[in-house]
Design a protein around this motif. Sequence first.
Motif, PDB file in Angstrom:
ATOM      1  N   PRO A   1     142.970  24.431  27.256  1.00 10.16           N
ATOM      2  CA  PRO A   1     141.808  23.593  27.541  1.00 10.16           C
ATOM      3  C   PRO A   1     141.499  22.756  26.302  1.00 10.16           C
ATOM      4  O   PRO A   1     141.964  23.052  25.213  1.00 10.16           O
ATOM      5  N   ASP A   2     140.720  21.712  26.468  1.00 14.34           N
ATOM      6  CA  ASP A   2     140.435  20.818  25.351  1.00 14.34           C
ATOM      7  C   ASP A   2     139.092  21.079  24.695  1.00 14.34           C
ATOM      8  O   ASP A   2     138.377  20.167  24.313  1.00 14.34           O
ATOM      9  N   ASP A   3     138.715  22.337  24.530  1.00 10.85           N
ATOM     10  CA  ASP A   3     137.485  22.611  23.801  1.00 10.85           C
ATOM     11  C   ASP A   3     137.810  23.241  22.450  1.00 10.85           C
ATOM     12  O   ASP A   3     138.941  23.627  22.188  1.00 10.85           O
ATOM     13  N   GLU A   4     136.801  23.340  21.585  1.00 16.45           N
ATOM     14  CA  GLU A   4     137.047  23.803  20.218  1.00 16.45           C
ATOM     15  C   GLU A   4     137.457  25.269  20.131  1.00 16.45           C
ATOM     16  O   GLU A   4     138.001  25.707  19.122  1.00 16.45           O
ATOM     17  N   ASN A   5     137.247  26.039  21.179  1.00 21.14           N
ATOM     18  CA  ASN A   5     137.634  27.450  21.167  1.00 21.14           C
ATOM     19  C   ASN A   5     139.005  27.692  21.780  1.00 21.14           C
ATOM     20  O   ASN A   5     139.392  28.829  22.024  1.00 21.14           O
ATOM     21  N   SER A   6     139.748  26.626  22.045  1.00 19.51           N
ATOM     22  CA  SER A   6     141.084  26.750  22.637  1.00 19.51           C
ATOM     23  C   SER A   6     142.024  27.469  21.678  1.00 19.51           C
ATOM     24  O   SER A   6     141.924  27.297  20.468  1.00 19.51           O
TER      25      SER A   6
ATOM     26  N   THR B   1     145.164  28.110  19.426  1.00 19.14           N
ATOM     27  CA  THR B   1     146.071  27.208  18.727  1.00 19.14           C
ATOM     28  C   THR B   1     147.298  27.942  18.220  1.00 19.14           C
ATOM     29  O   THR B   1     148.102  27.386  17.510  1.00 19.14           O
ATOM     30  N   GLY B   2     147.427  29.198  18.573  1.00 16.66           N
ATOM     31  CA  GLY B   2     148.571  29.972  18.122  1.00 16.66           C
ATOM     32  C   GLY B   2     148.865  31.100  19.086  1.00 16.66           C
ATOM     33  O   GLY B   2     148.075  31.402  19.981  1.00 16.66           O
ATOM     34  N   PHE B   3     150.029  31.682  18.919  1.00 14.53           N
ATOM     35  CA  PHE B   3     150.445  32.803  19.741  1.00 14.53           C
ATOM     36  C   PHE B   3     150.868  33.942  18.836  1.00 14.53           C
ATOM     37  O   PHE B   3     151.323  33.705  17.711  1.00 14.53           O
ATOM     38  N   PRO B   4     150.798  35.181  19.320  1.00 20.34           N
ATOM     39  CA  PRO B   4     151.252  36.313  18.519  1.00 20.34           C
ATOM     40  C   PRO B   4     152.743  36.171  18.189  1.00 20.34           C
ATOM     41  O   PRO B   4     153.528  35.666  18.991  1.00 20.34           O
TER      42      PRO B   4
END
Length: 62
Positions: free
Chosen positions: A36-41, A43-46
Amino acid sequence: MYDEESDVITSIVSINGEDKEIIITEQLVREVLEFPDDENSPTGFPERMVKGCMLRMGYSGP
């Protein structure tokens, strides 16, 4: 090849013996990964998930 000015990655890939240019943008990655395009999206994966994906794609490096 990464173009800093336009912020895109361009690659030439062979599909069924035919070379095609592929352009990857941030928006395309966000759509495919369903970010989603909000600031809590996210940005990384384990790391474990990333390594598993790389192995499934045939990558055998460290």
